[in-house]
Design a protein around this motif. Structure first.
Motif, PDB file in Angstrom:
ATOM      1  N   VAL A 176       0.825  -1.206   0.000  1.00 44.19           N
ATOM      2  CA  VAL A 176       0.000   0.000   0.000  1.00 44.19           C
ATOM      3  C   VAL A 176       0.863   1.261   0.000  1.00 44.19           C
ATOM      4  O   VAL A 176       0.612   2.212  -0.765  1.00 44.19           O
ATOM      5  CB  VAL A 176      -0.942  -0.021   1.226  1.00 44.19           C
ATOM      6  CG1 VAL A 176      -1.561   1.347   1.461  1.00 44.19           C
ATOM      7  CG2 VAL A 176      -2.031  -1.069   1.032  1.00 44.19           C
ATOM      8  N   LEU A 177       1.881   1.276   0.809  1.00 44.82           N
ATOM      9  CA  LEU A 177       2.751   2.449   0.889  1.00 44.82           C
ATOM     10  C   LEU A 177       3.567   2.624  -0.392  1.00 44.82           C
ATOM     11  O   LEU A 177       3.837   3.742  -0.824  1.00 44.82           O
ATOM     12  CB  LEU A 177       3.671   2.336   2.100  1.00 44.82           C
ATOM     13  CG  LEU A 177       2.933   2.333   3.451  1.00 44.82           C
ATOM     14  CD1 LEU A 177       3.838   1.832   4.565  1.00 44.82           C
ATOM     15  CD2 LEU A 177       2.409   3.722   3.776  1.00 44.82           C
ATOM     16  N   GLY A 178       3.929   1.512  -1.009  1.00 44.67           N
ATOM     17  CA  GLY A 178       4.658   1.570  -2.261  1.00 44.67           C
ATOM     18  C   GLY A 178       3.846   2.177  -3.390  1.00 44.67           C
ATOM     19  O   GLY A 178       4.401   2.695  -4.373  1.00 44.67           O
ATOM     20  N   LEU A 179       2.517   2.119  -3.278  1.00 41.10           N
ATOM     21  CA  LEU A 179       1.644   2.747  -4.272  1.00 41.10           C
ATOM     22  C   LEU A 179       1.582   4.262  -4.095  1.00 41.10           C
ATOM     23  O   LEU A 179       1.054   4.965  -4.963  1.00 41.10           O
ATOM     24  CB  LEU A 179       0.229   2.169  -4.157  1.00 41.10           C
ATOM     25  CG  LEU A 179       0.049   0.709  -4.586  1.00 41.10           C
ATOM     26  CD1 LEU A 179      -1.348   0.219  -4.222  1.00 41.10           C
ATOM     27  CD2 LEU A 179       0.286   0.541  -6.081  1.00 41.10           C
ATOM     28  N   GLY A 180       2.096   4.747  -2.950  1.00 40.31           N
ATOM     29  CA  GLY A 180       2.113   6.180  -2.707  1.00 40.31           C
ATOM     30  C   GLY A 180       1.213   6.664  -1.590  1.00 40.31           C
ATOM     31  O   GLY A 180       1.153   7.865  -1.306  1.00 40.31           O
ATOM     32  N   HIS A 181       0.507   5.771  -0.945  1.00 37.54           N
ATOM     33  CA  HIS A 181      -0.400   6.172   0.137  1.00 37.54           C
ATOM     34  C   HIS A 181       0.388   6.593   1.382  1.00 37.54           C
ATOM     35  O   HIS A 181       1.353   5.925   1.770  1.00 37.54           O
ATOM     36  CB  HIS A 181      -1.343   5.026   0.492  1.00 37.54           C
ATOM     37  CG  HIS A 181      -2.311   4.706  -0.589  1.00 37.54           C
ATOM     38  ND1 HIS A 181      -3.491   5.390  -0.772  1.00 37.54           N
ATOM     39  CD2 HIS A 181      -2.257   3.773  -1.590  1.00 37.54           C
ATOM     40  CE1 HIS A 181      -4.141   4.890  -1.809  1.00 37.54           C
ATOM     41  NE2 HIS A 181      -3.415   3.916  -2.337  1.00 37.54           N
TER      42      HIS A 181
END
Length: 350
Positions: A176-181
């Motif tokens: 999720v964080l890798g997607l930019g969130h």
């Protein structure tokens, strides 16, 4: 009170020995037809239902049945998609061996202890979803083989099959964080008995249920890797009920700055969240991404299909059943790999 009719009463009424009466029921092929008929007639007249099969099975030393136990109410086996998937795998293994299954559950500790002590089984598979230590303690007292479906929080001297809860949750967080969130929230399972709602740092530190503790730790480790203060991310404890999950979502999306991603600690939580968001016109993944944890079949057909950390549920259930049916000679502990399955419920934030 009506007196209980015993086999000795039937033998006396039929004019035969108790051994002959027993054989008439249990080994009828060795008893002459006329003698067998006398015994059966006496039994019918007295209202004798026949010998207790439980006693016969216990004397045989093996009953060819597995007990599947949880501290959750009995409905958990049918309502929870993770439990249903596990039971399907266990049932398949039992079918192949011609074995039966006994579900062992109770809402109170006293009833659970009684149910475990009285279950007519060869061993137990423990669903250590919560309260796993107590479940292990009660089953150990019974003296039958058992295997826990969780590695953390379980004595290393007993058999267990499970996953790395911490690393699995960290993988979900990284995705999720890798997607930019950067504005995320955690929807957790029970951390302690009798509590739901937003968790404080002190409550997280004092968490009782080790599986939940490990998963929160994994999510927070991922947050720290991406430079986010874990303490700034809300963690909502649910009791896996629709009501508690709805309350958490209402609080999160009623705030001035709602999250753009939800880290859900089970697929059930995630699927309930998808329904709640859709009914309120909150687009997934347009407005908020949702990731689950378990890999249940329902996630493939949800709207949208659910991104999740998939446990090898079928392998866990089958291996556990095989171990009980074949006999556990010495403690066996096995950690199975998970798989991050990317579907349409997660995407970069707007």
């Amino acid at each position: 009170m009506k007196r209980v009719i015993k086999l000795s009463d039937v033998a006396k009424a039929a004019g035969v020995s108790q051994g002959t009466a027993s054989n008439a029921f249990n080994r009828p092929e060795i008893v002459r037809a006329e003698v067998r008929e006398k015994v059966e007639a006496a039994a019918r007249e007295l209202g004798y239902a026949g010998p207790d099969p439980k006693g016969r099975l216990l004397r045989a030393g093996k009953v060819n049945a597995i007990g599947v136990a949880t501290t959750s109410p009995l409905g958990y086996f049918f309502d929870d998609p993770y439990a249903r998937s596990l039971m399907a795998a266990i049932s398949e293994a039992c079918d192949e061996h011609g074995a039966g299954i006994s579900l062992v559950s109770a809402a109170s500790d006293e009833k659970l202890a009684w149910n475990i002590q009285s279950a007519i089984v060869d061993g137990f598979i423990l669903f250590c979803v919560e309260g796993g230590e107590r479940l292990v303690e009660l089953t150990r007292e019974r003296g039958l083989p058992f295997i826990a479906l969780q590695l953390v929080g379980v004595d290393e001297t007993i058999s267990a099959i499970g996953i790395d809860e911490f690393e699995s949750a960290r993988a979900a967080g990284r995705h999720v964080l890798g997607l930019g969130h950067r504005h995320v929230a955690i929807l957790a399972l029970e951390l302690d008995e009798g509590h739901v709602g937003l968790l404080s740092e002190a409550q997280i530190e004092a968490g009782v249920y080790t599986g939940t503790v490990e998963r929160i730790g994994g999510y927070r480790a991922a947050l720290a890797e991406f430079g986010i203060d874990p303490a700034s991310v809300p963690v909502y404890e649910t009791d896996h009920t629709t009501a508690s999950i709805h309350d958490a979502l209402q609080s999160l999306f009623g705030a001035a700055h709602p999250p753009t991603a939800l880290l859900c600690m089970s697929d059930r939580v995630a699927l309930i969240a998808l329904d709640w968001l859709r009914l309120r016109g909150i687009a997934v993944p347009g407005d908020v991404s949702v990731i689950g944890f378990d890999g249940v079949p329902e996630g493939e057909t949800s709207e949208p299909p659910l991104t999740t950390v998939a446990q090898p549920i079928a392998a866990m259930g089958r291996q556990a059943a095989e171990m009980i049916l074949k006999g556990i000679v010495k403690p066996h502990r096995e950690r199975l790999e998970v798989e991050l399955i990317e579907r349409s419920s997660t995407a970069p934030p707007r």
